[in-house]
Design an enzyme around this catalytic site. Structure first.
Site, PDB file in Angstrom:
ATOM      1  N   ASP A  35       1.458  -2.145  -4.682  1.00 47.35           N
ATOM      2  CA  ASP A  35       0.585  -2.246  -3.508  1.00 47.35           C
ATOM      3  C   ASP A  35      -0.805  -2.765  -3.864  1.00 47.35           C
ATOM      4  OD1 ASP A  35       1.985   0.717  -1.912  1.00 47.35           O
ATOM      5  OD2 ASP A  35       2.639  -1.369  -1.901  1.00 47.35           O
TER       6      ASP A  35
ATOM      7  N   ASP B 275       2.678   3.599   3.519  1.00 44.70           N
ATOM      8  CA  ASP B 275       3.486   4.828   3.406  1.00 44.70           C
ATOM      9  C   ASP B 275       2.912   5.670   2.270  1.00 44.70           C
ATOM     10  OD1 ASP B 275       6.343   3.758   1.344  1.00 44.70           O
ATOM     11  OD2 ASP B 275       4.276   3.043   1.363  1.00 44.70           O
TER      12      ASP B 275
ATOM     13  N   ASP C 228      -0.057   3.076  -3.181  1.00 45.01           N
ATOM     14  CA  ASP C 228      -0.748   2.786  -1.923  1.00 45.01           C
ATOM     15  C   ASP C 228      -2.192   3.289  -1.979  1.00 45.01           C
ATOM     16  OD1 ASP C 228       2.204   3.578  -1.412  1.00 45.01           O
ATOM     17  OD2 ASP C 228       1.712   2.501   0.423  1.00 45.01           O
TER      18      ASP C 228
END
Ligand code: RIB
Ligand code: CA
Length: 307
Positions: free
Chosen positions: A240, A10, A15
């Protein structure tokens, strides 16, 4: 032999760093990046993924997936990562085009096309993965392993007292995945807090490594403030990226097998990972990381950024 990854994301500020780690690691091949709504709405997450991919000089295909959770409205984390998800520092995060095809279909085709060979790394809410499982339950048996950034593990929640954002955002999807029979390892937010938090000196060292270092640090601008004021950390954490590090080199983590479930609905327990730590009369269906060697994680991060 190169590890083959499919990454579901996402795409926001942490990320993006995880994507850099995978795209710049010679020991892994990224077959596809699939995008899901979560930190930011789907269209922004897609643009952020495409921007990051292009920055790494990669041509890996990027596919858009679900723009909302399975059974509820999307609630984003733009209050954590910035309106654009990438620190609101003015990056040109528009005008790029994803590949044709829905993320869930790509997940099915890629995993079923290479049984046992694909490592799935999930960095956001599990809406795409759950959709793929509901369409083709056999991917649970065909995937090599699924490394999930999700759950609070042995620590507190970050979006509620109990729950971590990826599981809270789409708890029904998280339950579908952990009950699917798919082999998985949770890398929870407790691992990020304990082993992936960066103060000013650490951040400056990474930023000094060059343009990718500047990118990886500068996009943490909003989350750094949130981490200090709301999470009471010394600086931003990278959930992440540490999950990606474990997926790239599982040997850097200590994991335990337990029965794992997820609370659904809208009560105080929404999205809480239920880990049967003492194995009270339950068979284990997954594993959870209880320790990650920070030095090994930081080495994977700095090697990717400095390359
Ligand atoms: O709780 C942390 C997780 O939620 C990370 O994946 C972060 O990017 C957000 O999606
Ligand atoms: Ca994420």
């Amino acid at each position: 032999m190169s590890r083959r990854l499919v990454i579901d994301t996402d795409t926001a500020s942490d990320d993006a760093v995880a994507l850099v780690m995978a795209l710049r690691n010679p020991a892994v091949t990224v077959d596809a990046i699939t995008v899901v709504a979560g930190n930011v709405p789907l269209d922004l997450a897609v643009q952020n993924a495409l921007y990051t991919r292009d920055l790494c000089g990669s041509a890996v295909p990027v596919y858009a997936g679900r723009d909302a959770p399975l059974m509820r409205a999307l609630e984003t984390a733009q209050f954590v990562h910035g309106n654009d998800g990438m620190g609101d520092i003015g990056l040109p995060l528009s005008g790029r085009t994803p590949n044709e095809g829905h993320a869930a279909d790509v997940l099915i085709e890629t995993v079923m096309g290479s049984p046992g060979e694909i490592t799935l790394v999930t960095l956001g809410p599990l809406s795409n993965v759950a959709t793929a499982l509901l369409r083709e339950p056999q991917i649970a048996n065909a995937v090599g392993h699924c490394f999930i950034m999700g759950g609070a593990g042995a620590g507190p929640g970050n979006v509620s007292a109990l729950a971590e954002f990826n599981f809270w955002a789409d708890p029904e999807a998280a339950r579908v995945v952990v009950r699917s029979g798919m082999p998985f390892t949770l890398v929870g937010w407790d691992m990020s807090v304990r082993h992936a938090t960066f103060g000013p000196d650490d951040a400056a060292r990474i930023r000094s490594l060059g343009p990718l270092g500047e990118f990886c640090i500068d996009i943490q601008a909003v989350v750094d403030d949130y981490a200090r004021t709301q999470s009471h950390l010394i600086g931003f954490d990278l959930p992440d990226p540490i999950a990606m590090a474990v997926a790239i080199d599982p040997g850097i983590a200590t994991v335990e097998a337990h029965h794992i479930d997820v609370m659904i609905g809208d009560g105080e327990g929404r999205g809480k990972d239920i880990i049967d730590w003492l194995d009270t009369r339950r068979r284990d269906n997954g594993s959870v990381a209880t320790h990650v060697v920070r030095e090994a994680f930081v080495t994977l991060l700095t090697e990717a950024v400095a390359g």
